[in-house]
Structure formats: C-alpha cells, structure tokens
Scaffold this motif. Structure first.
Motif, PDB file in Angstrom:
ATOM      1  N   SER A  92      15.176   8.033   6.566  1.00 38.79           N
ATOM      2  CA  SER A  92      14.705   8.604   7.836  1.00 38.79           C
ATOM      3  C   SER A  92      13.319   9.219   7.670  1.00 38.79           C
ATOM      4  O   SER A  92      12.446   9.060   8.537  1.00 38.79           O
ATOM      5  CB  SER A  92      15.689   9.666   8.336  1.00 38.79           C
ATOM      6  N   LEU A  93      13.116   9.927   6.550  1.00 42.34           N
ATOM      7  CA  LEU A  93      11.807  10.526   6.290  1.00 42.34           C
ATOM      8  C   LEU A  93      10.724   9.458   6.164  1.00 42.34           C
ATOM      9  O   LEU A  93       9.612   9.610   6.668  1.00 42.34           O
ATOM     10  CB  LEU A  93      11.861  11.373   5.020  1.00 42.34           C
ATOM     11  N   GLN A  94      11.054   8.378   5.453  1.00 43.01           N
ATOM     12  CA  GLN A  94      10.066   7.325   5.244  1.00 43.01           C
ATOM     13  C   GLN A  94       9.760   6.561   6.523  1.00 43.01           C
ATOM     14  O   GLN A  94       8.718   5.911   6.625  1.00 43.01           O
ATOM     15  CB  GLN A  94      10.557   6.366   4.156  1.00 43.01           C
ATOM     16  N   GLN A  95      10.662   6.642   7.501  1.00 43.34           N
ATOM     17  CA  GLN A  95      10.444   5.952   8.762  1.00 43.34           C
ATOM     18  C   GLN A  95       9.817   6.847   9.821  1.00 43.34           C
ATOM     19  O   GLN A  95       9.521   6.386  10.925  1.00 43.34           O
ATOM     20  CB  GLN A  95      11.780   5.396   9.282  1.00 43.34           C
ATOM     21  N   VAL A  96       9.614   8.123   9.482  1.00 49.18           N
ATOM     22  CA  VAL A  96       8.983   9.028  10.436  1.00 49.18           C
ATOM     23  C   VAL A  96       7.553   8.558  10.720  1.00 49.18           C
ATOM     24  O   VAL A  96       6.800   8.219   9.803  1.00 49.18           O
ATOM     25  CB  VAL A  96       8.963  10.469   9.887  1.00 49.18           C
ATOM     26  N   LYS A  97       7.187   8.513  11.959  1.00 46.45           N
ATOM     27  CA  LYS A  97       5.821   8.175  12.330  1.00 46.45           C
ATOM     28  C   LYS A  97       4.984   9.445  12.275  1.00 46.45           C
ATOM     29  O   LYS A  97       5.179  10.366  13.080  1.00 46.45           O
ATOM     30  CB  LYS A  97       5.791   7.561  13.729  1.00 46.45           C
ATOM     31  N   PRO A  98       4.048   9.534  11.311  1.00 43.09           N
ATOM     32  CA  PRO A  98       3.316  10.791  11.133  1.00 43.09           C
ATOM     33  C   PRO A  98       2.298  11.067  12.231  1.00 43.09           C
ATOM     34  O   PRO A  98       1.780  12.177  12.334  1.00 43.09           O
ATOM     35  CB  PRO A  98       2.618  10.591   9.786  1.00 43.09           C
ATOM     36  N   GLY A  99       1.996  10.047  13.063  1.00 49.88           N
ATOM     37  CA  GLY A  99       1.020  10.262  14.123  1.00 49.88           C
ATOM     38  C   GLY A  99      -0.371   9.840  13.741  1.00 49.88           C
ATOM     39  O   GLY A  99      -1.321  10.014  14.525  1.00 49.88           O
ATOM     40  N   PHE A 100      -0.532   9.293  12.541  1.00 45.59           N
ATOM     41  CA  PHE A 100      -1.834   8.795  12.085  1.00 45.59           C
ATOM     42  C   PHE A 100      -1.590   7.620  11.152  1.00 45.59           C
ATOM     43  O   PHE A 100      -0.466   7.397  10.681  1.00 45.59           O
ATOM     44  CB  PHE A 100      -2.637   9.890  11.376  1.00 45.59           C
ATOM     45  N   ASP A 101      -2.627   6.866  10.871  1.00 49.44           N
ATOM     46  CA  ASP A 101      -2.538   5.707   9.981  1.00 49.44           C
ATOM     47  C   ASP A 101      -3.040   6.128   8.607  1.00 49.44           C
ATOM     48  O   ASP A 101      -4.234   6.404   8.423  1.00 49.44           O
ATOM     49  CB  ASP A 101      -3.390   4.559  10.544  1.00 49.44           C
ATOM     50  N   MET A 102      -2.128   6.196   7.633  1.00 44.97           N
ATOM     51  CA  MET A 102      -2.505   6.693   6.312  1.00 44.97           C
ATOM     52  C   MET A 102      -3.037   5.614   5.364  1.00 44.97           C
ATOM     53  O   MET A 102      -3.458   5.917   4.256  1.00 44.97           O
ATOM     54  CB  MET A 102      -1.310   7.395   5.661  1.00 44.97           C
ATOM     55  N   LYS A 103      -3.035   4.359   5.790  1.00 45.03           N
ATOM     56  CA  LYS A 103      -3.473   3.283   4.918  1.00 45.03           C
ATOM     57  C   LYS A 103      -4.996   3.272   4.782  1.00 45.03           C
ATOM     58  O   LYS A 103      -5.736   3.409   5.766  1.00 45.03           O
ATOM     59  CB  LYS A 103      -2.989   1.937   5.463  1.00 45.03           C
ATOM     60  N   ASN A 104      -5.465   3.131   3.527  1.00 45.08           N
ATOM     61  CA  ASN A 104      -6.898   2.992   3.215  1.00 45.08           C
ATOM     62  C   ASN A 104      -7.726   4.194   3.669  1.00 45.08           C
ATOM     63  O   ASN A 104      -8.835   4.035   4.194  1.00 45.08           O
ATOM     64  CB  ASN A 104      -7.473   1.710   3.829  1.00 45.08           C
ATOM     65  N   PRO A 129      -4.435   8.973  18.183  1.00 53.58           N
ATOM     66  CA  PRO A 129      -4.898   8.477  19.482  1.00 53.58           C
ATOM     67  C   PRO A 129      -5.446   9.590  20.386  1.00 53.58           C
ATOM     68  O   PRO A 129      -4.878  10.676  20.470  1.00 53.58           O
ATOM     69  CB  PRO A 129      -3.648   7.840  20.085  1.00 53.58           C
ATOM     70  N   LEU A 130      -6.546   9.303  21.023  1.00 53.68           N
ATOM     71  CA  LEU A 130      -7.107  10.193  22.040  1.00 53.68           C
ATOM     72  C   LEU A 130      -6.469   9.813  23.366  1.00 53.68           C
ATOM     73  O   LEU A 130      -6.724   8.742  23.925  1.00 53.68           O
ATOM     74  CB  LEU A 130      -8.632  10.036  22.102  1.00 53.68           C
ATOM     75  N   LEU A 131      -5.592  10.660  23.892  1.00 49.83           N
ATOM     76  CA  LEU A 131      -4.801  10.329  25.081  1.00 49.83           C
ATOM     77  C   LEU A 131      -5.553  10.562  26.379  1.00 49.83           C
ATOM     78  O   LEU A 131      -5.340   9.845  27.358  1.00 49.83           O
ATOM     79  CB  LEU A 131      -3.502  11.145  25.070  1.00 49.83           C
ATOM     80  N   SER A 132      -6.396  11.555  26.385  1.00 49.49           N
ATOM     81  CA  SER A 132      -7.194  11.821  27.577  1.00 49.49           C
ATOM     82  C   SER A 132      -8.396  12.671  27.186  1.00 49.49           C
ATOM     83  O   SER A 132      -8.397  13.334  26.140  1.00 49.49           O
ATOM     84  CB  SER A 132      -6.363  12.542  28.656  1.00 49.49           C
ATOM     85  N   GLY A 133      -9.444  12.631  28.030  1.00 51.14           N
ATOM     86  CA  GLY A 133     -10.631  13.411  27.730  1.00 51.14           C
ATOM     87  C   GLY A 133     -11.532  12.738  26.728  1.00 51.14           C
ATOM     88  O   GLY A 133     -11.560  11.506  26.603  1.00 51.14           O
ATOM     89  N   ARG A 134     -12.275  13.540  25.957  1.00 53.61           N
ATOM     90  CA  ARG A 134     -13.250  13.005  25.001  1.00 53.61           C
ATOM     91  C   ARG A 134     -13.145  13.678  23.646  1.00 53.61           C
ATOM     92  O   ARG A 134     -12.476  14.707  23.482  1.00 53.61           O
ATOM     93  CB  ARG A 134     -14.666  13.205  25.547  1.00 53.61           C
ATOM     94  N   ASP A 135     -13.806  13.077  22.663  1.00 57.51           N
ATOM     95  CA  ASP A 135     -13.888  13.632  21.322  1.00 57.51           C
ATOM     96  C   ASP A 135     -15.021  14.668  21.284  1.00 57.51           C
ATOM     97  O   ASP A 135     -15.832  14.780  22.221  1.00 57.51           O
ATOM     98  CB  ASP A 135     -14.153  12.498  20.319  1.00 57.51           C
ATOM     99  N   PHE A 136     -15.078  15.409  20.178  1.00 54.35           N
ATOM    100  CA  PHE A 136     -16.194  16.321  19.982  1.00 54.35           C
ATOM    101  C   PHE A 136     -17.490  15.511  19.833  1.00 54.35           C
ATOM    102  O   PHE A 136     -17.484  14.357  19.381  1.00 54.35           O
ATOM    103  CB  PHE A 136     -15.990  17.180  18.730  1.00 54.35           C
ATOM    104  N   ALA A 137     -18.590  16.136  20.166  1.00 52.89           N
ATOM    105  CA  ALA A 137     -19.910  15.524  20.001  1.00 52.89           C
ATOM    106  C   ALA A 137     -20.808  16.507  19.265  1.00 52.89           C
ATOM    107  O   ALA A 137     -20.560  17.720  19.256  1.00 52.89           O
ATOM    108  CB  ALA A 137     -20.502  15.172  21.363  1.00 52.89           C
TER     109      ALA A 137
END
Length: 890
Positions: free
Chosen positions: A531-543, A631-639
């Motif tokens: 279950s722990l290994q299948q948890v989606k951390p919310g980011f892509d940890m590869k590379n 993922p940026l769900l709404s709005g903008r990133d910092f500039a």
C-alpha cells in the motif's frame, strides 16, 4: 582502560563458566581460563577457530552443563540426602555416565539428531541476532554519566507535541527552573568550510558550553569553549573538533590548537579536540561552535529552532520537572503573547526521545522471532517423543531393574540439553551471519546506544536461551516417557506405548496456531508495504536530482544578496546539458527538511490562541512545481517579478484551498502566518504532495516565493534526461561558477529519498516475513513428522484393513482426515489469537486494516495447502503397505 577484544571462543567460554557451580568456579575458574588461553596457542588449533570452538563446547557439555542440570533436577524433586545427593566423586561419575550414554543414544539416530540441531540452531540464532539489536537500542545504557537523569525539554503546541524551542525561551527556562542541575541548548546544522583547495561541508553543532558538562564530555587536546564564549555580547570565535574529524580530516595534527578555520565565512580558532566516544546526539558531528554564532534570525523569540538538554537534580522526577517547565511556559506565554500564544512545554527522557519510535517495532520483531523458537521447540519435542516411543521397552526395563523415575527423567533431559547445546553452538555461528545482514539493513534513523555484536550480554542471553530451550522441549517428553510399564511395553507393537498421541497432536496444534498468527502478521505487513509503495506522492520522482547548500551569513547577509545568488545559480543549472528543468526550494519532499506555521485566512473568525490551523511552509523559485511535476490546478506559478517590492503572494495546495473555501476558488483570497502582520494573496492552487513521509496524512501546504522570502539554506531540484547521479558533478560545477567557495552536499535522487522513507516498514516486513516463512516450514515438517509416525505406528492396522479389502483411496482418506482435522482446529485457534495479537501492529500498518479479510482468508488457505501436502506424503506411503509384510511385523 582500553581492553583488547578477546577471541570469540574465549569470550563464549568465559560467559559459559557461569554454568559451573560456585564452589567449582572458585577453585578451578582461573585454571580453566588459562587452559583456554593455552589452547588458543596450541598448534592443533592455530588458524582453526571452529576446531577450537568444538573442543571448548565439548568440554563444557561433558562437565558444566550436566552438573548444573543434575543439581536443578535433584532440587526440583526434593530427593533424600543419601540417594539423590551423593558425594562429589559419585555425582561426577553419574553425570559423565549420563553424558556418554546420551552421546551414544543420539548417534544411533543421526538424521533425527541433525534435524533437531538444525531446527534449534535456526531458532536460537535468529533470537540472538534480534536480541543483539534490541540490546543495542533499548537495553544498553546511553553512553553518558547517569543517563537516567538526562531529559529533553520541548516546546508544545496543539499541532506539535514536541516542537523546537526558541533561544530566548530557553534562557528564561534556564533561569527560572527548579528541576535541573544543568540546562543546555543545541542546534545541529551544516557548516561551510572554505579557505582550502575546494570548499567543503562539515557537520556542525552550535551549543551552549554547559552541554559538554551535561553529557559528561571532555577534551583530549586543549579545552572546551566556556560559558562566556557562548554568551551573547561576550562571544569569541572558537571551535572544538570531534576526535573523529581531527584524526580523519585533519590528519591527527597535534599542532591544530590555535589554528584558524574559515567556517561560514568567519575565521574561528581551534581551542580543543574532544576525547573519543562522543560525536553528537543526532549523528556524527565534526565540530562544535558556541550557540551565539548561529544565524542571528534563528536566535529571536518565536524562532523555534533549538533542541534543549537538561540533567535532573537528584531526587527530581520527570513528572515534577514537567510540571515545573509547564508553569514557566505559561509565564512566558503571558509575557510574550504575540510569539508564544498557545505554546506550552514537554519533558521526556533522553532515551525515550532517541528510541521511543523504534520500541514497538523492535518488540514486535522480538515477539515474532520468539514464536519461531517456540515452534522449533515443539518440533523437537515431537521428535523426542517419537524417539522415546521407540525406546519404551528400554526405559521400562531400566525402571524394572531399579532406576527411579527421577533418574530416568534426568537421563532424558541430559539428551535434550546436549541437543540444545549443539543447536546453540551452531546458532551462534548463524548469529554472526544474521547480524551482518541486520546491520546492513537497519533503518538509518535507528539510534544505537552500543554496537550490534556478540558482547557479553548477548552471549549470556544466548547461553540462557540455549539452556531454557533444552528444558522447554525436553521436560514434557521426559516426564511422559518416564512413566514406565514393563508388561505394557513388552506387549506393545512397534513402540505404540505413548497413548493415543495426544501430546504429539497438542504440539502440532500449537505449532500451526502460532504459525497462523505469525503468517497473518507477515501478511498484514506485506500488504501495508505494498500500500505504501502504491501511494501516489503527488509528484514524479523519476530522474530528479537533489543537493543541498547553505550560504554563509557573513557573505550573504541581506535578502537581496541571497536572492541574487539563488536566481543566478538556478539559471546556471538550467544551462547544464541534459537538465530539462531546475529550481530551488527550502525543503524538498522526503528529505527531512520541513517547516510548519499556524495561519489565518482572511474573513474567517479569529481563532483562540493556539487553535489556529496549521500548514507546512515552504519557499520555492519559479519552476519548482513544473520540475517536480506537481500539477498547477488553477492560477499561476511564481515569477521573478514577484519581488519584495511587489504584492506579497503565496500558492496553496488543494487540501488547504478546499478546507478554507469549500466549493469556491481560493484565488484572490489572503492568508497570513500567526504572529505576522503581512497578508499574502493566493495566486495559485497546486496538487497535494507528500512532504515529510510517504505514510503521512495529507496536510495543508503554503508556498512562498524565494524572491520575497529568501533564506540561507536551499535545496536544488533538477529534472534530468538520464541517470540523475551522473549529473552531480556538472550541477555542482554550475553552482561553483556563481560562487567558487560554496560547498554542496547530500547529492541524492528523489527516488532514494522515497526508499529511505520506507526503510523501517520494509525492515519490519522483511524480517517478519522471513520468520513467518520459517515458521511455515517448521509447521509443515511438524505435521509431516506426526503423520509419518502415526502411519508407522498403525502399519499393522493398515495391513489388516488392506487385507480385508480396503482400497488405497480409503487408507489415504483415513490418514488425511486426522491430519486435516488437527490443522483445522489449530488454524481456528491461530486466527482467534491473531485477532487479538494484531492490535499491537496497528501503528505499523498503512492502508490496511489489522483485521484485513484478504489476509485472514489467504493465510489459512496457504497453511491448509501445506498441511495437505505434509499429510498426503505419509498417506500415500500408507496406501502402499504390503499387507503380508505388515501382518508379519511384530
């Protein structure tokens, strides 16, 4: 005094000398020790430690163990003075006779003897190996004077029961407390070491001078820094080196005193080198500096960054110290409502703070491996019962010739003890192998008060375990077999003289029930890890490559200087060929770097002091979310245009947005940190991402832009096209192109951080699963042994059935029925026991219930399949009995 480590054979022999009676040890103990030393130099044993081992154990078996054992049996049965307490010469003759006879008996059935020894070796070896870890973590005293009086004092809030304390709060508590003889403060943090060929990072510890006194630390060279040197206003730039750093990085230079090291851009004079043995509480510290040289912003009230240590006054308990400190915390809260509202304090022992989180896991492992040994004992007890059944006539004849029941029990128990000694000796060899595996796989955050190894306490545990095992599996068969009946024995066919096998069946039921419990525990842990290994951390940890650095405050002492460095370094990293995107953050997920704040949402009712909702706080450059693929769900990133001169802004995660503005948009709303007056406008909402651990419950998160909230510490995150670690040198070179004196460290991948986060659950699962697998094998062997013995006992009956026309299938069903009935009853008992026992696993599980239906169904199915196979093999053999030969058998 520095003692040389004794050879393993001599250390084991020294521990085993306690098996001899006190009078014998007093008279001949030194001669025995000298004998071992002489043997170590004997050409027969030179370079052959195993040969020496076997010789030493042989001597002990022949003398010490039987002597002690006989004395215990004599006392147990309270025999009369003349009969059961003979003079020393007669007693020695008797025990030597018992030992010789036991050796001959065990040699007659080498296969059974080897199986028993191997079974016990696995159980004893595994228990000793796990105990060595438990001893190193939980039982060995901490390496400080009067360790039971050492405590840690923490801040306490509604959301954090153990929060770091601010420096001014520490000073107030130091002055006002009545519970501590000494009260010190520590802040472990990395230090930049420059002025050499290449910049380097050293692990530093900023502390008050009295921490050395609290922990009983002394200088081997020079001196330690003083209270004056670690007090604001009177500070002096001095540093003390750890012994390991002095002998390693500085080559053991005895002229190091008085030399200057450039640390965090500041020249510091070396005034001392610590004595060996102490290198900090939280890992290996290389140098120690006065607390006043820590970042000045971290010394302000409200900046919870400090760890506080104290030594209780004689007679003061932890509870009374807690009441004292809580009372002072209330005073400080009243005096400083803007920074300390809702804050209290907590006092815990130093040991509990260091190892408390590991206690449940280690005790679970010890219980699991104890179950394996118990199953092994049941297995060997069944072997002993089978051997005793075959010897029933012999035992009955001995009783008829005058041997007392106590004498027969003593002889049979001598055989059991010899088996356990042999199993213990082999188990110690297995322990050495298992310890290497354990040390290589221990979780990185496990605190060890002493090294994991075969020290005196572990060896004594192995000895006591070996002797206890011999009595445990030998007592019941010995007592049962000693009930002599000469006429019944002579009438018996094939040794069927032990009744209906109720005791053997009971042992098998116990084995299967215990195996069921252990397998269910292993199944739950495996399911939890999956279950722990299948948890989606919310980011892509590869590379993704990460590395950390800290800017020296003497060189970067303004927000503008810090921001300029971050922006230039990030741009240079993005130019490295193969780097697809890069950014910086104050803390990246799973790295251990995190911070939290209480916050207020504009328009919401003002919460009571200490009741403000909490969120993880982070600061990032532009491009961080794209690099981490959050993922940026709404709005903008910092500039980069979000500067200190423009509107203060933040980005929040989805959880916080839904919590504060359910059903609406968070964009445009404002939040501020508790204790701050600046309102920040939400310009974006991003997806939820795990930060502290994979297993954590999702928390609210608030991100600020580095351009508005700069700091000295930062972590690089770079997404690359191939193997991340190959990009370590060019990314580091990109940072050096901005500042050649800036060291970087902890060059790691996000994937490796995720694997480290799973270290303890994987360690638990791996060991419990291994123990459960061993238990399953032992249970299968136990079932097979009982059914094989049953078939052998009933050969005559089976022959008659076949001669009267019974089919082979009927014979197979007859045998299978008995075995599967035993298995079914045992599995039911095991499941009931597991329902209660798995309550202890609740804190070790993630994403799976402690009563997980799949596990509780799958385990009985697996056990049933193993039991069916173990029963089918003897049943198949029974169905092929030749009735003519069976009827001719006695």
């Amino acid at each position: 005094m520095n003692h040389q480590r004794e050879p393993i054979g001599e250390r084991v022999f020294g521990a085993l000398l306690r098996l001899y009676p006190t009078a014998l040890r007093a008279e001949h103990g030194e001669e025995m020790r000298q004998h071992v030393r002489d043997l170590a130099g004997d050409p027969r044993f030179a370079g052959r430690p195993l040969r020496l081992w076997r010789h030493l154990i042989g001597d002990l078996i022949a003398t010490a163990v039987p002597a002690r054992f006989h004395a215990a049996i004599d006392a147990l049965h309270q025999l009369n003075e003349r009969t059961e307490h003979p003079d020393s010469g007669e007693q020695m003759d008797m025990l030597l006779h018992d030992v010789r006879y036991a050796f001959r008996t065990l040699r007659k059935r080498p296969a059974i003897t080897l199986i028993a020894v191997a079974t016990l070796a696995l159980g004893i070896g595994a228990n000793t190996a796990i105990y060595s870890v438990v001893n190193a973590v939980l039982l060995s005293p901490l390496p400080f004077p009067d360790p039971d009086r050492l405590v840690m004092v923490w801040g306490k809030t509604a959301g954090n029961p153990q929060a770091a304390m601010s420096y001014p709060d520490y000073l107030d508590m130091q002055q006002r407390n009545r519970s501590f003889s000494d009260f010190g403060i520590v802040r472990p943090i990395s230090v930049n070491f420059t002025g050499t060929d290449a910049p380097d990072r050293l692990v530093g510890e900023f502390s008050s001078a009295n921490v050395f006194k609290i922990l009983g630390v002394h200088a081997a060279l020079g001196r330690l820094f003083t209270d004056v040197e670690s007090t604001l206003g009177t500070e002096q730039p001095v540093v003390v080196l750890s012994h390991a750093a002095w002998s390693g990085k500085f080559g053991g230079d005895r002229g190091i005193l008085g030399k200057t090291l450039t640390l965090n851009g500041r020249p510091m004079t070396v005034v001392g080198v610590l004595a060996p043995g102490y290198e900090g509480i939280y890992g290996s510290v290389e140098l120690f500096l006065p607390i006043v040289y820590y970042n000045k912003s971290g010394l302000q009230r409200g900046a919870g960054t400090m760890f506080t240590f104290a030594r209780l006054k004689p007679g003061v308990t932890v509870e009374s110290a807690r009441r004292d400190i809580v009372s002072i915390a209330k005073q400080i809260e009243t005096e400083n409502p803007s920074t300390n509202s809702g804050q209290s304090a907590e006092v815990v022992t130093l040991r509990e703070n260091l190892v408390g989180g590991s206690r449940t896991a280690l005790m679970t492992l010890l219980a699991a491996v104890g179950v394996v040994l118990l199953i092994a004992c049941f297995n060997v007890a069944n072997l002993q019962l089978a051997r005793a059944a075959a010897r029933r006539t012999e035992i009955s004849v001995r009783a008829a010739l005058g041997a007392s029941r106590q004498r027969i029990v003593r002889q049979l128990l001598t055989e059991s003890v010899l088996l356990s000694i042999a199993g213990g000796a082999l188990g110690l060899l297995l322990t050495a192998v298992m310890m290497k595996f354990l040390v290589a796989n221990l979780p990185a955050n496990l605190y060890l008060a002493t090294e994991v190894g075969l020290n005196t306490r572990v060896l004594l545990f192995a000895v006591l375990l070996t002797l206890g095992t011999g009595v445990l599996f030998g007592m019941a068969p010995a007592m049962r077999s000693s009930r002599a009946d000469l006429s019944g024995a002579l009438r018996d066919r094939g040794g069927r003289g032990l009744g209906r096998g109720g005791m053997r069946d009971g042992f098998v039921v116990a084995q299967i029930a215990l195996s069921t419990m252990l397998l269910i525990a292993a199944g739950l842990l495996i399911r939890s890890l999956v279950s722990l290994q299948q948890v989606k951390p919310g980011f892509d940890m590869k590379n993704v490559l990460t590395m950390e650095f800290r800017l020296p405050p003497t060189k970067y002492n303004t927000p503008e200087q810090m921001t300029a460095f971050m922006l230039r370094a990030t741009e240079e990293i993005r130019r490295v060929p193969g780097v697809t995107s890069a950014a910086m953050a104050r803390g990246v997920p799973l790295s251990g770097n995190s911070g939290s704040i209480g916050y207020l949402a504009e328009g919401k009712p003002e919460p009571k002091p200490g009741d403000a909702p909490g969120a993880l706080a982070n600061a990032t450059t532009t491009g961080y979310f794209a690099t981490m693929r959050i993922p940026l769900l709404s709005g903008r990133d910092f500039a980069e245009t979000d500067t200190r001169e423009t509107m203060p802004v933040v980005i929040v995660n989805e959880m916080l947005a839904h919590r504060e503005w359910p059903g609406g948009s968070a964009l445009g709303h404002r939040v501020r940190a508790v204790g701050d007056t600046v309102w920040r406008t939400i310009i974006g909402v991003v997806g939820d991402a795990k930060h502290i651990a994979i297993a954590e419950l999702q928390r609210g998160q608030i991100y600020t832009p580095y351009t508005q909230d700069p700091s000295l510490f930062s972590t690089v995150v770079a997404r690359v096209a191939r193997d991340p670690m190959s990009f370590g040198p060019p990314v580091r070179a990109a940072i050096w192109s901005v500042d050649r004196d800036q060291p970087v460290w902890k060059i790691r991948t996000i994937e490796s951080l995720a694997q480290r986060s799973l270290g303890q659950p994987r360690f638990m699962m791996m060991l419990v699963a291994a123990f459960a697998g061993l238990a399953l094998v032992l249970a299968g062997v136990g079932i097979y042994g009982v059914m094989s013995y049953t078939v052998a006992q009933r050969t005559h009956e089976v022959g008659i059935r076949i001669a009267l026309g019974a089919h082979a299938a009927e014979v197979v069903r007859l045998v299978l029925r008995r075995g599967m009935v035993l298995t079914a009853g045992a599995v039911i008992l095991g499941v009931v026991g597991a329902l209660a026992a798995t309550q202890l696993l609740a804190s070790q599980l993630y994403g799976v219930s402690q009563r997980d239906p799949l596990t509780f169904v799958a385990v009985p199915v697996v056990l049933g399949a193993v039991a069916l196979l173990a029963c089918w093999l003897p049943a198949r053999r029974a169905s092929r009995v030749d009735p003519v030969e069976a009827l001719r058998s006695p």
